[in-house]
Write an enzyme that holds these catalytic residues in place. Structure first.
Site, mmCIF file in Angstrom:
data_model
loop_
_atom_site.group_PDB
_atom_site.id
_atom_site.type_symbol
_atom_site.label_atom_id
_atom_site.label_comp_id
_atom_site.label_asym_id
_atom_site.label_seq_id
_atom_site.Cartn_x
_atom_site.Cartn_y
_atom_site.Cartn_z
ATOM 1 N N SER A 123 0.816 -1.208 0.000
ATOM 2 C CA SER A 123 0.000 0.000 0.000
ATOM 3 C C SER A 123 0.853 1.262 0.000
ATOM 4 O O SER A 123 0.339 2.350 -0.241
ATOM 5 C CB SER A 123 -0.901 0.013 1.246
ATOM 6 O OG SER A 123 -0.120 0.006 2.430
ATOM 7 N N HIS A 144 -3.648 -4.053 -4.990
ATOM 8 C CA HIS A 144 -3.843 -3.454 -3.676
ATOM 9 C C HIS A 144 -5.287 -3.635 -3.232
ATOM 10 O O HIS A 144 -6.190 -2.921 -3.669
ATOM 11 C CB HIS A 144 -3.474 -1.969 -3.691
ATOM 12 C CG HIS A 144 -3.639 -1.310 -2.357
ATOM 13 N ND1 HIS A 144 -4.097 -0.025 -2.207
ATOM 14 C CD2 HIS A 144 -3.418 -1.782 -1.094
ATOM 15 C CE1 HIS A 144 -4.154 0.265 -0.917
ATOM 16 N NE2 HIS A 144 -3.748 -0.777 -0.231
ATOM 17 N N GLU A 156 -7.046 -1.787 -6.355
ATOM 18 C CA GLU A 156 -6.224 -0.954 -7.228
ATOM 19 C C GLU A 156 -5.228 -1.860 -7.957
ATOM 20 O O GLU A 156 -4.436 -2.545 -7.317
ATOM 21 C CB GLU A 156 -5.481 0.105 -6.415
ATOM 22 C CG GLU A 156 -6.395 1.156 -5.813
ATOM 23 C CD GLU A 156 -5.647 2.165 -4.944
ATOM 24 O OE1 GLU A 156 -5.935 3.360 -5.051
ATOM 25 O OE2 GLU A 156 -4.770 1.738 -4.161
ATOM 26 N N ASN A 194 -4.838 6.483 -1.468
ATOM 27 C CA ASN A 194 -3.992 7.051 -0.423
ATOM 28 C C ASN A 194 -3.308 8.338 -0.850
ATOM 29 O O ASN A 194 -2.821 9.090 0.002
ATOM 30 C CB ASN A 194 -2.950 6.024 0.029
ATOM 31 C CG ASN A 194 -3.533 5.012 0.987
ATOM 32 O OD1 ASN A 194 -4.454 5.316 1.738
ATOM 33 N ND2 ASN A 194 -3.021 3.794 0.960
#
Length: 508
Positions: A123, A144, A156, A194
């Site tokens: 991540s 991910h 992802e 993120n």
């Protein structure tokens, strides 16, 4: 390129919470699954834990008993990496350290077949760097998953610099075949979610650090006005303050300490004190027991005030135009005046009520700002911002007006951009910047933010609703008041805002 055939074995290396979750997803989809962990006995324990979760799914009638039995038969712990030799896909979910992941994939490269797809669930690390240790980095891709993997729909699919298109496509189609919603993403710090989510936490912490409002009030405004499922303080308590800060720090460092991603000093102090959130019993809030019952202070809510008899609407209020019919429905007279670029309400006292725009109340004679709402009709709380120079009568009239609309009112400090408005503007800006730099498409960004962090709208959905130049104008005003670069609008947002002027024939 199609998804992996269900007869193809899938391996998961690393049997912590995420590894078990990914294994369960592949298993329920119909694959034979191998589990491996470097710690002896952990793979067997993980297999038992997955079996127990399958039993609970049967109890809840979410899985047929026969399907549970078949899945259990397909799940095999492995005692060595060599037992993964015939797997068509190996997903690692080991320690978030680059050298550990690189060493693992170097070993796997000597074991699995040349057409085996290798995937990292990292991540925070660069997929390109993880694959840089391989002889054939083209077959490494990022997959991910979000925690808990069996429940969270988003995956992802990250292409490193050397990832082959065929590898990324196969990974994407496989994730979709597993019932997930994949989004394609270039290898950038934080990937999509993120990277773009940082302002949600950062702006809440910044308002708190400036003593604009307390955590409970900020969270309440984000939920009840912004439409977010959780506020930033309660969400970071749930994630873990150390985990959330680590991701923020990683993204900040990876962008060469770009001020837009700077970590929070207040959160740093929280981590240093060992107050990591729910898992330690205390974070921004206190948690009484293992059930996670929270001791949360009440948000600031203003005392009841008398509503004004009328308001004068100068312009249509832009993104807050839905307020006008609500005011009329409350029995308050609305007198409308045509004003070029007018976006304010004038109160009987002569004071003005203005939607947050990145300026401060202290700059004007008598202005109260109100915050952005996802839906002014459904919002249950509105934040107001005033300075020490604001007339008490104006603030009372503004408070009474929103209370007459059935809203709780939280009065915060003279914070430019307030809470929801500055947060949404920065999220929109980072989204435009990411798309302009080829990180992902607009559609995938919106999907990722809605499914990955449960936002009420994707950034581009918000941008279309608020108007092409709304986020740019707010951030530009914020940047004038805080020239650190934190609020400087990106070139992508500048182009987006001014493109509408060209189409309308207006000089920019």
């Amino acid at each position: 390129m199609t998804a992996l055939d269900l007869s193809s074995p899938v391996a998961v290396v690393g049997t912590g919470t995420m590894g078990q979750g990914i294994a369960q997803v592949a298993l329920v989809a119909g694959h034979p699954v191998r589990l491996y962990d470097a710690v002896p006995g952990r793979a067997r324990e993980a297999a038992d834990a997955i079996g127990a979760r399958l039993d609970r799914l049967v109890e809840k009638e979410r899985l047929a008993g026969a399907d549970r039995d078949a899945a259990r038969a397909r799940l095999k712990p492995a005692e060595s990496l060599a037992e993964l030799a015939d797997c068509a896909l190996v997903v690692e979910a080991v320690l978030e350290r680059l050298e550990v992941k690189q060493e693992l994939f170097r070993e796997l490269e000597d074991i699995v077949a040349g057409d085996c797809l290798l995937a990292t669930n990292t991540s925070s690390l660069s997929v390109t760097a993880v694959g840089g240790a391989l002889r054939a980095p083209g077959r490494l891709v990022g997959l991910h998953f979000f925690n808990p993997a069996p429940l969270m729909p988003l995956v992802e699919v990250v292409s490193g610099f050397a990832t082959d298109v065929t590898s990324a496509t196969r990974a994407y189609e496989t994730a979709r075949a597993w019932g997930k919603t994949p989004v394609a993403c270039a290898d950038t710090p934080g990937f999509i979610v993120n990277r773009i989510a940082r302002p949600f936490y950062a702006e809440a912490f910044a308002v708190y650090e400036s003593q604009g409002a307390d955590p409970a009030t900020i969270d309440a405004v984000l939920r009840e006005s912004g439409g977010f499922k959780m506020g930033a303080f309660e969400l970071t308590d749930l994630i873990g303050q150390d985990v959330n800060e680590s991701v923020t720090h990683s993204v900040w460092q990876s962008f060469f300490q770009d001020v837009r991603f700077a970590p929070s000093l207040a959160q740093r102090r929280l981590v240093e004190s060992g107050r990591l959130g729910r898992k330690t019993g205390q974070g921004w809030y206190e948690y009484r027991d293992e059930t996670g019952a929270v001791e949360r202070p009440e948000p600031h809510t203003a005392e009841r005030e008398r509503p004004p008899a009328y308001v004068v609407a100068e312009g249509d209020l832009g993104p807050a135009s839905d307020l006008l019919p609500l005011i009329r429905e409350a029995g308050i007279q609305v007198r409308e005046e045509d004003e070029d670029n007018g976006t304010r309400l004038v109160l009987p006292s002569g004071g003005q009520l203005v939607l947050a725009d990145g300026q401060t109340s202290v700059e004007f004679r008598d202005v109260v700002y109100f915050d952005l709402a996802l839906d002014y009709r459904r919002a249950t709380r509105i934040a107001l911002s005033a300075s020490q120079d604001t007339s008490p009568l104006t603030l009372a009239e503004a408070t009474g007006l929103f209370q007459a609309l059935g809203k709780k009112v939280s009065v915060i400090g003279d914070v430019p951009g307030m809470i929801v408005a500055r947060t949404v503007a920065r999220i929109v800006d980072l989204a435009h910047d990411a798309v302009a730099k080829g990180v992902a498409t607009e559609e995938d960004v919106d999907t990722a933010m809605r499914l990955g962090v449960n936002y009420p709208l994707g950034p581009f959905e918000w941008s279309r609703r608020l108007g092409r130049d709304w986020a740019y104008a707010l951030l530009d005003d914020l940047h004038l008041r805080d020239p650190s670069g934190r609020y400087a609008p990106s070139l992508a947002l500048y182009r987006h805002a001014h493109a509408s002027d060209k189409r309308e024939g207006t000089a920019s």
